[in-house]
Design an enzyme around this catalytic site. Structure first.
Site, PDB file in Angstrom:
ATOM      1  N   LYS A  16       0.807  -1.196   0.109  1.00  0.00           N
ATOM      2  CA  LYS A  16      -0.021   0.014  -0.037  1.00  0.00           C
ATOM      3  C   LYS A  16       0.890   1.127   0.033  1.00  0.00           C
ATOM      4  CE  LYS A  16      -3.735  -2.295   2.624  1.00  0.00           C
ATOM      5  NZ  LYS A  16      -4.797  -2.244   3.550  1.00  0.00           N
ATOM      6  N   TYR A  56     -11.744  -2.168  -3.488  1.00  0.00           N
ATOM      7  CA  TYR A  56     -12.557  -2.402  -2.053  1.00  0.00           C
ATOM      8  C   TYR A  56     -14.095  -2.411  -1.939  1.00  0.00           C
ATOM      9  CZ  TYR A  56      -7.932  -2.239   0.641  1.00  0.00           C
ATOM     10  OH  TYR A  56      -6.582  -2.361   1.185  1.00  0.00           O
ATOM     11  N   PHE A  64     -15.251   3.496   7.281  1.00  0.00           N
ATOM     12  CA  PHE A  64     -14.013   4.017   6.948  1.00  0.00           C
ATOM     13  C   PHE A  64     -13.722   4.023   5.630  1.00  0.00           C
ATOM     14  CE2 PHE A  64     -13.728  -0.622   8.234  1.00  0.00           C
ATOM     15  CZ  PHE A  64     -13.113  -1.171   7.103  1.00  0.00           C
ATOM     16  N   THR A  98      -5.344  -7.904  10.482  1.00  0.00           N
ATOM     17  CA  THR A  98      -5.554  -6.704   9.888  1.00  0.00           C
ATOM     18  C   THR A  98      -5.213  -5.541  10.644  1.00  0.00           C
ATOM     19  OG1 THR A  98      -7.716  -7.769   8.650  1.00  0.00           O
ATOM     20  CG2 THR A  98      -7.501  -5.281   8.937  1.00  0.00           C
ATOM     21  N   ASN A 119      -1.849  -0.268   7.392  1.00  0.00           N
ATOM     22  CA  ASN A 119      -1.173  -1.299   7.665  1.00  0.00           C
ATOM     23  C   ASN A 119      -0.442  -1.946   6.395  1.00  0.00           C
ATOM     24  OD1 ASN A 119      -3.419  -2.227   6.150  1.00  0.00           O
ATOM     25  ND2 ASN A 119      -4.380  -3.343   7.621  1.00  0.00           N
ATOM     26  N   HIS A 122      -1.830  -5.524   1.495  1.00  0.00           N
ATOM     27  CA  HIS A 122      -2.948  -6.149   1.352  1.00  0.00           C
ATOM     28  C   HIS A 122      -2.621  -7.638   0.736  1.00  0.00           C
ATOM     29  CE1 HIS A 122      -6.917  -7.108  -0.422  1.00  0.00           C
ATOM     30  NE2 HIS A 122      -6.249  -7.662  -1.246  1.00  0.00           N
ATOM     31  N   GLU A 133      -9.581 -10.253  -7.640  1.00  0.00           N
ATOM     32  CA  GLU A 133      -8.387  -8.932  -7.597  1.00  0.00           C
ATOM     33  C   GLU A 133      -7.418  -9.210  -8.833  1.00  0.00           C
ATOM     34  OE1 GLU A 133      -7.427  -9.333  -3.464  1.00  0.00           O
ATOM     35  OE2 GLU A 133      -9.397  -8.674  -2.654  1.00  0.00           O
TER      36      GLU A 133
HETATM   37  P1  RTP Z   1      -6.672  -6.069   3.223  1.00  0.00           P
HETATM   38  O1  RTP Z   1      -7.930  -6.078   2.316  1.00  0.00           O
HETATM   39  O2  RTP Z   1      -6.357  -4.350   2.890  1.00  0.00           O
HETATM   40  O3  RTP Z   1      -5.501  -6.856   3.008  1.00  0.00           O
HETATM   41  O4  RTP Z   1      -7.056  -5.836   4.594  1.00  0.00           O
HETATM   42  P2  RTP Z   1      -7.685  -7.132   5.515  1.00  0.00           P
HETATM   43  O5  RTP Z   1      -8.305  -7.863   4.344  1.00  0.00           O
HETATM   44  O6  RTP Z   1      -6.853  -7.731   6.328  1.00  0.00           O
HETATM   45  O7  RTP Z   1      -9.190  -6.330   6.180  1.00  0.00           O
HETATM   46  P3  RTP Z   1     -10.459  -5.538   5.644  1.00  0.00           P
HETATM   47  O8  RTP Z   1     -11.312  -6.042   6.532  1.00  0.00           O
HETATM   48  O9  RTP Z   1     -10.630  -6.403   4.106  1.00  0.00           O
HETATM   49  O10 RTP Z   1     -10.172  -4.243   5.700  1.00  0.00           O
HETATM   50  C1  RTP Z   1      -9.434  -3.642   4.597  1.00  0.00           C
HETATM   51  C2  RTP Z   1      -8.520  -2.405   4.995  1.00  0.00           C
HETATM   52  O11 RTP Z   1      -9.442  -1.304   5.684  1.00  0.00           O
HETATM   53  C3  RTP Z   1      -8.846  -0.877   6.433  1.00  0.00           C
HETATM   54  N1  RTP Z   1      -9.499  -0.727   7.812  1.00  0.00           N
HETATM   55  N2  RTP Z   1      -9.662   0.415   8.444  1.00  0.00           N
HETATM   56  N3  RTP Z   1     -10.316   2.182  10.537  1.00  0.00           N
HETATM   57  C4  RTP Z   1     -10.748   0.817  10.573  1.00  0.00           C
HETATM   58  O12 RTP Z   1     -11.356   0.595  11.496  1.00  0.00           O
HETATM   59  C5  RTP Z   1     -10.438  -0.033   9.514  1.00  0.00           C
HETATM   60  N4  RTP Z   1     -10.806  -1.258   9.292  1.00  0.00           N
HETATM   61  C6  RTP Z   1     -10.145  -1.851   8.384  1.00  0.00           C
HETATM   62  C7  RTP Z   1      -7.506  -1.548   6.759  1.00  0.00           C
HETATM   63  O13 RTP Z   1      -6.330  -0.951   6.195  1.00  0.00           O
HETATM   64  C8  RTP Z   1      -7.700  -3.091   6.137  1.00  0.00           C
HETATM   65  O14 RTP Z   1      -6.366  -3.573   5.648  1.00  0.00           O
END
Ligand code: RTP
Length: 155
Positions: A16, A56, A64, A98, A119, A122, A133
């Site tokens: 990212k 996304y 968010f 995450t 973070n 991805h 994707e």
């Molecule tokens: P990613 O898709 O980025 O690999 O992350 P992930 O599957 O581990 O998590 P996901 O639930 O798909 O969330 C995507 C990205 O959204 C951001 N996020 N922000 N502010 C918040 O509470 C929050 N929660 C999630 C994170 O950057 C997450 O990687």
């Protein structure tokens, strides 16, 4: 090619904008490479807002979402496809949970970041999202055919 459950399983991994800005491209690629996964496609690009929204789309109802899209399109990302046995789950395990407050030391997020919204990496969370994707970010002619030595037993 790209069949889940085989040694040709593929996943989409992106570094990212915070990861690229912080100079962590090599560090992140290094971990996937050492594990024994094979890099089959890679590019660096500055995503448009539309590309970030498409990537996304599943999260469009989250509070968010706007911040996430703004951040993901705020700088360069490194988009990659990695291949190998169990790479979808294994890649998630290299990436870590995450929320970096929960991700274990030894994982990329556990070692290198502290904020859920920053973070650094991805990884696709399952076979359907991996396939979706990969299609979203890469064209057929952007994949390299090459031989790597993979630590996979064939018996
Ligand atoms: P990613 O898709 O980025 O690999 O992350 P992930 O599957 O581990 O998590 P996901 O639930 O798909 O969330 C995507 C990205 O959204 C951001 N996020 N922000 N502010 C918040 O509470 C929050 N929660 C999630 C994170 O950057 C997450 O990687």
């Amino acid at each position: 090619q790209g069949v889940p459950g085989t040694k040709n399983e593929r996943t989409f991994i992106a570094i990212k904008p915070d990861g690229t800005a912080r100079g962590l491209i090599g560090e992140i690629i290094h971990r996937f490479e050492r594990k024994g996964y094979k890099l089959v496609a890679i590019k660096i690009l500055h995503p448009t807002k539309e590309q970030a929204e498409a990537h996304y789309a599943d999260l469009s109802s989250k509070p968010f979402f706007n911040g996430l899209v703004k951040f993901f399109s705020s700088g360069a990302i490194v988009a990659m496809v990695w291949e190998g046995k169990g790479v979808i789950k294994g890649g998630r395990s290299l990436v870590g949970a995450t929320d970096p407050a929960q991700s274990l030391p030894g994982s990329i997020r556990g070692d290198l970041c502290v904020e859920v919204g920053r973070n650094i990496v991805h990884g696709s969370d399952g076979p359907e999202s991996a396939q979706h994707e990969i299609k979203l970010w890469f064209k057929e002619n952007e994949f390299a055919e090459w031989n790597s030595i993979q630590p996979v037993y064939e018996n």
